[in-house]
Design an enzyme around this catalytic site. Structure first.
Site, mmCIF file in Angstrom:
data_model
loop_
_atom_site.group_PDB
_atom_site.id
_atom_site.type_symbol
_atom_site.label_atom_id
_atom_site.label_comp_id
_atom_site.label_asym_id
_atom_site.label_seq_id
_atom_site.Cartn_x
_atom_site.Cartn_y
_atom_site.Cartn_z
ATOM 1 N N HIS A 18 -5.490 8.073 5.398
ATOM 2 C CA HIS A 18 -6.367 8.467 6.613
ATOM 3 C C HIS A 18 -7.346 9.458 6.004
ATOM 4 C CE1 HIS A 18 -8.226 8.392 10.376
ATOM 5 N NE2 HIS A 18 -7.718 9.804 10.528
ATOM 6 N N GLY A 19 -6.603 10.715 5.398
ATOM 7 C CA GLY A 19 -7.412 11.945 5.003
ATOM 8 C C GLY A 19 -8.647 11.446 3.916
ATOM 9 N N ILE A 20 -8.095 10.784 3.059
ATOM 10 C CA ILE A 20 -9.395 10.371 1.765
ATOM 11 C C ILE A 20 -10.131 9.460 2.659
ATOM 12 C CG2 ILE A 20 -7.870 8.578 0.919
ATOM 13 C CD1 ILE A 20 -8.520 9.426 -1.730
ATOM 14 N N GLY A 21 -9.784 8.711 3.259
ATOM 15 C CA GLY A 21 -10.625 7.489 4.062
ATOM 16 C C GLY A 21 -11.776 8.423 4.611
ATOM 17 N N GLY A 39 -12.049 -2.651 17.945
ATOM 18 C CA GLY A 39 -10.847 -2.471 17.537
ATOM 19 C C GLY A 39 -9.850 -3.179 18.383
ATOM 20 N N HIS A 41 0.929 -1.307 -0.009
ATOM 21 C CA HIS A 41 -0.051 -0.003 0.010
ATOM 22 C C HIS A 41 0.913 1.084 0.025
ATOM 23 C CE1 HIS A 41 -2.475 -3.360 1.859
ATOM 24 N NE2 HIS A 41 -3.222 -2.576 0.971
ATOM 25 N N SER A 52 -10.182 2.958 10.283
ATOM 26 C CA SER A 52 -10.789 4.220 11.122
ATOM 27 C C SER A 52 -12.462 4.116 10.515
ATOM 28 C CB SER A 52 -10.107 5.596 10.698
ATOM 29 O OG SER A 52 -10.224 5.678 9.298
ATOM 30 N N GLY A 63 -5.388 8.922 13.346
ATOM 31 C CA GLY A 63 -6.798 8.770 13.879
ATOM 32 C C GLY A 63 -7.054 9.470 15.267
ATOM 33 N N ARG A 103 -1.857 -0.330 10.666
ATOM 34 C CA ARG A 103 -0.694 -0.407 9.472
ATOM 35 C C ARG A 103 0.316 0.223 9.973
ATOM 36 N NH1 ARG A 103 -4.418 0.393 4.367
ATOM 37 N NH2 ARG A 103 -5.045 -1.618 4.524
HETATM 38 P P1 ADP Z 1 -5.903 2.226 7.759
HETATM 39 O O1 ADP Z 1 -5.061 2.067 8.895
HETATM 40 O O2 ADP Z 1 -6.745 1.031 7.327
HETATM 41 O O3 ADP Z 1 -5.025 2.527 6.552
HETATM 42 P P2 ADP Z 1 -6.868 4.643 8.409
HETATM 43 O O4 ADP Z 1 -5.808 5.269 7.785
HETATM 44 O O5 ADP Z 1 -8.191 5.448 7.946
HETATM 45 O O6 ADP Z 1 -6.994 3.260 8.206
HETATM 46 O O7 ADP Z 1 -6.775 4.889 9.986
HETATM 47 C C1 ADP Z 1 -5.762 4.642 10.819
HETATM 48 C C2 ADP Z 1 -5.920 5.107 12.225
HETATM 49 O O8 ADP Z 1 -6.779 4.101 12.773
HETATM 50 C C3 ADP Z 1 -4.771 4.897 12.933
HETATM 51 O O9 ADP Z 1 -4.113 6.177 13.084
HETATM 52 C C4 ADP Z 1 -5.334 4.712 14.432
HETATM 53 O O10 ADP Z 1 -5.642 5.828 15.151
HETATM 54 C C5 ADP Z 1 -6.811 4.094 13.932
HETATM 55 N N1 ADP Z 1 -6.543 2.442 14.568
HETATM 56 C C6 ADP Z 1 -6.078 1.563 13.667
HETATM 57 N N2 ADP Z 1 -6.195 0.292 14.288
HETATM 58 C C7 ADP Z 1 -7.010 0.679 15.337
HETATM 59 C C8 ADP Z 1 -7.551 -0.338 16.632
HETATM 60 N N3 ADP Z 1 -7.328 -1.409 16.439
HETATM 61 N N4 ADP Z 1 -8.420 0.314 17.415
HETATM 62 C C9 ADP Z 1 -8.612 1.693 17.274
HETATM 63 N N5 ADP Z 1 -7.849 2.621 16.442
HETATM 64 C C10 ADP Z 1 -7.298 2.146 15.502
HETATM 65 MG MG MG Z 2 -4.298 4.400 6.649
#
Ligand code: ADP
Ligand code: MG
Length: 573
Positions: free
Chosen positions: A395-398, A480, A217, A439, A552, A537
């Site tokens: 994270h921003g786009i999601g 989570g 990714h 998230s 997050g 991740r």
């Molecule tokens: P991804 O990690 O699937 O790419 P995002 O980038 O949208 O999803 O979100 C990342 C954020 O998700 C992290 O910065 C963290 O705050 C939150 N996060 C990841 N895993 C967990 C978890 N198990 N419980 C709570 N928050 C989590």
């Molecule tokens: Mg992410």
């Protein structure tokens, strides 16, 4: 750079439509992904795979006889939602149960896990085997924490062939687990990849350098070194993987040299020749290798080597025939086309005719969601950059996709006269459905839980408010499973909930208590800079993340602050 699109927001969907148009003898489109277009015997286990888009041939390209029965296809690099996985599995299954298999990423684990629960509850027996082949993402002792990369192929191939052979769900699951334990991969990158519509790549590798151990990714690698010669690169990959050889490994091995996007086939073949020589010199026998693009990462310049260590039964299922759009082996009897039932969308229907007082409260919730959307839009780019430091940059786009979908769903149910509970249920469901990522699942569950706790009433008390905040906290923590100090949004969420409850107990107003709680959340989010991640991740790149706050947690603090300001503005009216 990805150049061909009308609207970058529609890229994944439109690419999937075109893929189906080009492969209609193999696959049919269903809501959430694709399923086989050909018949297979009733009672056969259905292997359902999936993940984010942008990795073709993974995942939709591997749907067909002898391999997967269906694939759930998320947005670019984002997990499919639980609803998508559920609908694809429903449309794929043939009465023999479902095996879900996908790469080990937190977002996928959450969404596929929720879908599995729902399928099991409906009597469709469903199991999961995660792919964890990436040796750079965690040490051998923590093999369960490793990411899944090009090793997806061996696990899917063995499971698909076992299902094709008519084995039952227990056996298909056992063989998939064994295939995963016998699969190890290591990747390198020379340049990053760029999401459709983005102007900057997700990460860059300095000119003349190579990044070792990257994820698919665009998660940056674990180390950088000067660009080696082909012979040196072959040595690095082979040495790394031989050091991580499973204890049960024999002498027969399948090497898979996988191009991640822009490395040319000629370069891959040149490198493969050197790898083959090194493996042979190490006394290994090479069996039915692969060299080409199998799991890609958009236009990333990079490649990975996978070693799949065979025993008798794994070799039989690896060598078995398969016929899919992107992977063909041996020959199978021709298959008849099957009719695909169209599955109705499972959206939440708002209950009509809430009382005027309840509707007024629902209007306030809609406005609060719009405030959340505004603050996410303002910080979308910054949140993406923060996530790119140690995560995958989405994270921003999601968050943007999730909150946009939540507002749209809330507007729709509001226009239909829904009360608070229905409005938040629709918003939460669509947030999880459209955001992808970890998230998205967490925020979606949280918004839905707040609605369920508050219900649709004409008036609320302070006790309702603390119950709602507790429900928000519990939904995220339960789903989570992160704890304080893991460097996730939970590190902002817990002080938020504690401060809120204390402020209300001390006789504070709703807005005043929210403002105090939001301040505590924002402070705690900043303080996550000192933590190293244990979940999600970013975990494999713990050191890189030190000194930077968790994305997050930051977005949680921003949303809490904006909603608190909105509450204060109403209270002072
Ligand atoms: P991804 O990690 O699937 O790419 P995002 O980038 O949208 O999803 O979100 C990342 C954020 O998700 C992290 O910065 C963290 O705050 C939150 N996060 C990841 N895993 C967990 C978890 N198990 N419980 C709570 N928050 C989590
Ligand atoms: Mg992410």
């Amino acid at each position: 750079m990805t150049k061909i699109f009308d609207d970058p927001g529609q890229f994944a969907d439109e690419a999937l439509d075109g893929f189906v148009a080009a492969n209609s003898q193999y696959v049919a489109r269903v809501d959430g992904g694709v399923v086989r277009a050909t018949e297979f015997p009733a009672g056969q286990v259905a292997l359902v795979i999936g993940g984010g888009s942008g990795h073709y041939p993974a995942f939709a390209g591997l749907v067909g006889a002898g391999l997967a029965a269906g694939s759930a296809c998320g947005n670019m690099f984002a997990s499919p939602s639980a609803g998508q996985v559920y609908r694809v599995a429903r449309a794929s299954q043939a009465g023999g149960g479902v095996l879900l298999s996908y790469g080990n990423y937190a977002g996928d684990v959450l969404h596929f896990g929720q879908a599995q629960e729902k399928l099991n509850a409906e009597g469709i027996e469903t199991r999961t085997v995660l792919v964890t082949d990436d040796i750079a993402s965690a040490p051998l002792e923590e093999i369960g924490k490793r990411r899944g990369i090009a090793g997806d192929l061996t696990v899917f191939k063995v499971a698909g062939a076992a299902a094709e052979a008519g084995l039952d769900l227990d056996e298909v699951e056992r063989l998939a687990i064994k295939a995963n334990h016998h699969t190890r991969s290591l990747g390198v990158a020379f340049a990053g990849c760029t999401l459709p519509g983005a102007t900057e790549p997700l990460f860059t590798v300095p000119e003349g350098m190579m990044s070792v151990g990257l994820g698919i990714h665009g998660e940056p690698g674990i180390s950088e070194q000067p660009l080696p010669s082909a012979s040196e690169l072959a040595q690095l990959l082979v040495d790394g993987l031989l050091k991580d050889k499973p204890e049960t490994a024999g002498r027969r091995v399948v090497p898979i040299l996988n191009g991640l996007g822009t490395v040319k086939y000629d370069e891959l073949f040149l490198l493969f020749g050197k790898i083959e020589a090194l493996l042979t010199a190490a006394g290994l026998e090479i069996v039915e290798p692969e060299c080409g693009e199998l799991v890609t990462s958009l236009d990333m310049s990079g490649l990975s080597l996978t070693l799949f260590w065979l025993d008798g039964e794994l070799e039989k299922f690896w060598a078995a025939p398969a016929d899919t759009p992107a992977f063909r082996k041996g020959s199978l009897a021709p298959r008849r086309a099957r009719s695909i039932e169209s599955l109705a969308e499972t959206g939440t229907m708002p209950a009509l005719a809430a009382s005027p007082a309840s509707m007024a409260i629902a209007t306030t919730a809609l406005e609060a969601l719009k405030e959340a959307r505004a603050v996410v839009v303002e910080h979308e780019e910054a949140l993406g950059k923060l996530d790119a430091i140690a995560g995958d940059g989405d994270h921003g786009i999601g968050m943007r996709r999730g909150v946009d979908a939540a507002v749209a769903a809330a507007e729709k149910s509001h226009a239909a006269g829904a009360g608070l509970e229905e409005l938040l249920a629709a918003a939460g469901e669509q947030w999880a459905e459209r955001a992808g990522g970890t998230s998205g699942a967490l925020w979606g569950a949280a918004v839905t839980a707040v609605g369920r706790t508050l219900g649709s009433k004409d008036a609320y008390t302070a006790a309702d408010a603390t119950a709602a905040v507790n429900a928000l906290r519990d939904a995220i923590v339960t789903l989570g499973k992160a704890e304080a100090g893991d460097k996730t949004m939970v590190d902002a969420l817990l002080p938020f909930a504690d401060t809120f409850t204390k402020a209300i107990d001390d006789g504070g107003s709703l807005a005043g208590s929210l403002c105090a709680a939001a301040e505590a959340a924002a402070r705690a989010a900043d303080a996550t800079a000192d933590l190293t991640p244990k979940k999600g991740r970013a975990r494999p790149l713990a050191e890189k993340s030190l000194g930077h706050p968790d994305p997050g947690a930051v977005s949680f603090g921003l949303i809490a602050s904006r909603v608190a300001d909105y509450a204060a503005s109403i209270e002072s009216r």
